[in-house]
Design an enzyme around this catalytic site. Structure first.
Site, PDB file in Angstrom:
ATOM      1  N   ASP A  89     -14.832 -20.938  -0.111  1.00 33.33           N
ATOM      2  CA  ASP A  89     -15.415 -21.683  -1.224  1.00 33.33           C
ATOM      3  C   ASP A  89     -16.557 -22.496  -0.641  1.00 33.33           C
ATOM      4  O   ASP A  89     -16.374 -23.617  -0.193  1.00 33.33           O
ATOM      5  CB  ASP A  89     -14.377 -22.589  -1.881  1.00 33.33           C
ATOM      6  N   TRP A 114      -8.843 -24.761   7.059  1.00 34.91           N
ATOM      7  CA  TRP A 114      -7.839 -24.284   6.125  1.00 34.91           C
ATOM      8  C   TRP A 114      -7.672 -22.804   6.391  1.00 34.91           C
ATOM      9  O   TRP A 114      -8.566 -22.161   6.932  1.00 34.91           O
ATOM     10  CB  TRP A 114      -8.199 -24.573   4.667  1.00 34.91           C
ATOM     11  N   ASP A 133     -15.598 -25.702   8.418  1.00 31.30           N
ATOM     12  CA  ASP A 133     -16.903 -26.111   7.900  1.00 31.30           C
ATOM     13  C   ASP A 133     -17.833 -26.492   9.033  1.00 31.30           C
ATOM     14  O   ASP A 133     -17.418 -27.078  10.031  1.00 31.30           O
ATOM     15  CB  ASP A 133     -16.752 -27.293   6.946  1.00 31.30           C
ATOM     16  N   TRP A 165     -14.224 -30.408   4.714  1.00 32.80           N
ATOM     17  CA  TRP A 165     -13.506 -30.789   5.924  1.00 32.80           C
ATOM     18  C   TRP A 165     -14.409 -31.435   6.964  1.00 32.80           C
ATOM     19  O   TRP A 165     -14.052 -31.518   8.136  1.00 32.80           O
ATOM     20  CB  TRP A 165     -12.823 -29.566   6.524  1.00 32.80           C
ATOM     21  N   TYR A 176     -21.799 -31.405   4.397  1.00 34.99           N
ATOM     22  CA  TYR A 176     -21.406 -29.992   4.446  1.00 34.99           C
ATOM     23  C   TYR A 176     -22.639 -29.096   4.471  1.00 34.99           C
ATOM     24  O   TYR A 176     -23.601 -29.318   3.745  1.00 34.99           O
ATOM     25  CB  TYR A 176     -20.538 -29.646   3.233  1.00 34.99           C
ATOM     26  N   THR A 179     -19.718 -22.482   5.984  1.00 37.75           N
ATOM     27  CA  THR A 179     -18.353 -22.238   6.456  1.00 37.75           C
ATOM     28  C   THR A 179     -18.303 -20.979   7.305  1.00 37.75           C
ATOM     29  O   THR A 179     -18.884 -19.960   6.935  1.00 37.75           O
ATOM     30  CB  THR A 179     -17.389 -22.082   5.256  1.00 37.75           C
TER      31      THR A 179
END
Length: 188
Positions: A89, A114, A133, A165, A176, A179
């Site tokens: 995501d 995650w 991230d 994160w 951010y 990812t």
């Protein structure tokens, strides 16, 4: 000015009536119950079906499960349907100068991750992917993906992809960027 006195009188009468009819123990008990209830709110389940439906509304035929269209591929690593991106995501780092396992130059890797179990169509195996991230620059905006295979509600944060994160990145790089999706091992 006269209106203020009426309001003050009304508040005083109300507070005196409440003080005369309740005890300190009951107030403390009710306050404790309210605080306990507020503390339990994060444990309630989160329904994300509406979010998934909106994300896939253009592609999913009416009356079908929006996730049923997820068919992983093993050719284009910058596409959202690449098998390692089953629960990503955010933005794919490969589109921003990084790779599947390395952050782009100048960004910092967050310490937390995650996880998800993603199916590789080439070898027919499922692998455990640890999404992490990359932080420090603004969002790249390239290759945005919203995939929710295997995602669990926010109260299980290790399986929730909605959390940024970056709080664990070095140098307080809290912004951010993208990812990465390295393989941890085979899922059994």
């Amino acid at each position: 000015m006269l209106g203020n006195f009426r309001f003050d009188d009304m508040v005083e009468k109300l507070s005196r009536r409440v003080a005369g009819q309740t005890s300190r123990r009951s107030v403390i008990g009710k306050l404790g119950t309210a605080m306990l209830g507020i503390g339990l709110v994060p444990l309630l389940p989160v329904d994300r079906r509406g979010r998934v439906s909106r994300a896939n509304a253009a592609d999913a035929p009416a009356g079908t499960d929006p996730r049923a269209k997820w068919v992983p591929q093993d050719n284009d690593i910058q596409a959202c349907d690449y098998w390692r991106h089953c629960s990503i995501d955010g933005n794919i780092c490969d589109c921003s100068g990084g790779s599947l396992t390395n952050c782009p130059p100048g960004t910092k890797l967050a310490t937390a991750s995650w996880v998800a179990s993603c199916y590789n169509p080439t070898d027919g195996q499922s692998y455990l992917i640890a999404y992490r991230d990359c932080c420090g620059y603004n969002v790249s905006g390239r290759c945005p993906c919203l995939n929710t295979e295997g995602e669990l509600p926010v109260y299980r944060p290790e399986f929730a992809n909605d959390i940024i994160w970056c709080f664990g990145a070095e140098d307080d790089a809290m912004t951010y960027h993208c990812t990465i999706s390295p393989i941890v091992g085979k899922a059994s």
